[in-house]
Design a protein around this motif. Structure first.
Motif, PDB file in Angstrom:
ATOM      1  N   UNK A 120      -3.199  -0.733 -13.312  1.00  0.00           N
ATOM      2  CA  UNK A 120      -4.622  -0.425 -13.409  1.00  0.00           C
ATOM      3  C   UNK A 120      -4.858   0.845 -12.607  1.00  0.00           C
ATOM      4  N   UNK A 121      -5.718   1.706 -13.131  1.00  0.00           N
ATOM      5  CA  UNK A 121      -6.006   2.979 -12.471  1.00  0.00           C
ATOM      6  C   UNK A 121      -7.509   3.206 -12.417  1.00  0.00           C
ATOM      7  N   UNK A 122      -7.928   4.010 -11.449  1.00  0.00           N
ATOM      8  CA  UNK A 122      -9.286   4.565 -11.453  1.00  0.00           C
ATOM      9  C   UNK A 122      -9.219   5.738 -12.416  1.00  0.00           C
ATOM     10  N   UNK A 123      -9.802   5.570 -13.586  1.00  0.00           N
ATOM     11  CA  UNK A 123      -9.638   6.532 -14.679  1.00  0.00           C
ATOM     12  C   UNK A 123     -10.448   7.796 -14.469  1.00  0.00           C
ATOM     13  N   UNK A 124      -9.743   8.923 -14.584  1.00  0.00           N
ATOM     14  CA  UNK A 124     -10.355  10.254 -14.564  1.00  0.00           C
ATOM     15  C   UNK A 124      -9.710  11.048 -15.699  1.00  0.00           C
ATOM     16  N   UNK A 125     -10.463  11.359 -16.763  1.00  0.00           N
ATOM     17  CA  UNK A 125      -9.862  12.025 -17.922  1.00  0.00           C
ATOM     18  C   UNK A 125      -9.005  13.243 -17.581  1.00  0.00           C
ATOM     19  N   UNK A 126      -9.458  14.079 -16.677  1.00  0.00           N
ATOM     20  CA  UNK A 126      -8.697  15.291 -16.355  1.00  0.00           C
ATOM     21  C   UNK A 126      -7.321  14.966 -15.765  1.00  0.00           C
ATOM     22  N   UNK A 141       6.142  13.039 -11.290  1.00  0.00           N
ATOM     23  CA  UNK A 141       4.836  13.223 -10.673  1.00  0.00           C
ATOM     24  C   UNK A 141       4.118  11.890 -10.643  1.00  0.00           C
ATOM     25  N   UNK A 142       3.481  11.583  -9.529  1.00  0.00           N
ATOM     26  CA  UNK A 142       2.760  10.313  -9.402  1.00  0.00           C
ATOM     27  C   UNK A 142       1.567  10.288 -10.349  1.00  0.00           C
ATOM     28  N   UNK A 143       1.385   9.162 -11.018  1.00  0.00           N
ATOM     29  CA  UNK A 143       0.178   8.924 -11.795  1.00  0.00           C
ATOM     30  C   UNK A 143      -0.910   8.617 -10.774  1.00  0.00           C
ATOM     31  N   UNK A 144      -1.992   9.383 -10.818  1.00  0.00           N
ATOM     32  CA  UNK A 144      -3.023   9.317  -9.778  1.00  0.00           C
ATOM     33  C   UNK A 144      -3.830   8.026  -9.821  1.00  0.00           C
ATOM     34  N   UNK A 145      -4.282   7.627  -8.655  1.00  0.00           N
ATOM     35  CA  UNK A 145      -5.270   6.551  -8.481  1.00  0.00           C
ATOM     36  C   UNK A 145      -4.865   5.201  -9.045  1.00  0.00           C
ATOM     37  N   UNK A 146      -3.594   4.823  -8.860  1.00  0.00           N
ATOM     38  CA  UNK A 146      -3.154   3.487  -9.263  1.00  0.00           C
ATOM     39  C   UNK A 146      -3.741   2.491  -8.267  1.00  0.00           C
ATOM     40  N   UNK A 147      -4.406   1.466  -8.787  1.00  0.00           N
ATOM     41  CA  UNK A 147      -5.003   0.446  -7.923  1.00  0.00           C
ATOM     42  C   UNK A 147      -4.219  -0.859  -7.922  1.00  0.00           C
ATOM     43  N   UNK A 157       0.840  -1.201   0.000  1.00  0.00           N
ATOM     44  CA  UNK A 157       0.000   0.000   0.000  1.00  0.00           C
ATOM     45  C   UNK A 157       0.873   1.248   0.000  1.00  0.00           C
ATOM     46  N   UNK A 158       0.584   2.149  -0.905  1.00  0.00           N
ATOM     47  CA  UNK A 158       1.333   3.398  -0.982  1.00  0.00           C
ATOM     48  C   UNK A 158       2.356   3.434  -2.103  1.00  0.00           C
ATOM     49  N   UNK A 159       2.531   2.326  -2.840  1.00  0.00           N
ATOM     50  CA  UNK A 159       3.468   2.334  -3.962  1.00  0.00           C
ATOM     51  C   UNK A 159       3.002   3.368  -4.986  1.00  0.00           C
ATOM     52  N   UNK A 160       3.945   4.013  -5.648  1.00  0.00           N
ATOM     53  CA  UNK A 160       3.611   5.025  -6.656  1.00  0.00           C
ATOM     54  C   UNK A 160       4.268   4.697  -7.986  1.00  0.00           C
ATOM     55  N   UNK A 161       3.523   4.930  -9.059  1.00  0.00           N
ATOM     56  CA  UNK A 161       4.070   4.919 -10.406  1.00  0.00           C
ATOM     57  C   UNK A 161       4.191   6.379 -10.802  1.00  0.00           C
ATOM     58  N   UNK A 162       5.422   6.817 -11.072  1.00  0.00           N
ATOM     59  CA  UNK A 162       5.659   8.226 -11.358  1.00  0.00           C
ATOM     60  C   UNK A 162       6.112   8.412 -12.801  1.00  0.00           C
ATOM     61  N   UNK A 163       5.724   9.545 -13.367  1.00  0.00           N
ATOM     62  CA  UNK A 163       6.005   9.899 -14.762  1.00  0.00           C
ATOM     63  C   UNK A 163       6.942  11.099 -14.776  1.00  0.00           C
TER      64      UNK A 163
END
Length: 139
Positions: free
Chosen positions: A68-74, A23-29, A7-13
């Motif tokens: 996998x992410x919780x997709x939010x276009x913005x 910057x962390x890619x938001x809402x990675x599940x 829990x808390x791992x981040x995928x950053x771009x």
């Protein structure tokens, strides 16, 4: 203590600037780090001891990263630009193992899969696939 809580791992771009900012890619599940593999070279000969096949290590494939992410276009449409780009981008995985000096896995990759799904009765999601190019660095 054995194991690590993921829990808390981040995928950053990376932004490609100098110095590069990640910057962390938001809402990675869910996140799967590089699945590396190595080719083998068959060097078996008629002289191989006891008729056992023999191999040398060949070239290494850095594999793929999937998320996998919780997709939010913005928040995620910048990834469509990554998909359109033919040049690899820098990414990194930051593990939640140490608050001061976390373990990171840095790699260059091409976004080869961006698959959003928006069902009428559930959350919007997207599956991402990155093809790693070159040697990933674990630090």
């Amino acid at each position: 203590m054995a194991g690590m809580d993921g829990f808390g791992v981040q995928l950053q771009r990376g932004d490609g600037a100098e110095p590069e900012v990640f910057t962390a890619i938001a809402d990675v599940t869910s996140l799967n780090p590089p699945g590396m593999s190595r080719e083998t070279i068959d060097v078996t000969s008629h002289d191989s001891p006891d008729a056992w096949m023999e191999f040398l290590g060949g070239v290494k494939d850095p594999g793929e990263v999937s998320a996998d992410i919780n997709y939010q276009p913005a928040l995620h449409d910048v990834l469509v630009s990554d998909f359109e780009d033919k040049a690899p981008r820098n990414y990194k995985i930051v593990f939640p193992d140490d608050d001061v000096a976390p373990t990171t896995w840095s790699f260059k990759a091409l976004l080869t899969g961006f698959e959003p799904e928006v069902p009428y009765d559930d959350k919007a999601t997207a599956s991402l696939t990155f093809k790693v190019t070159g040697k990933p660095t674990l630090a």
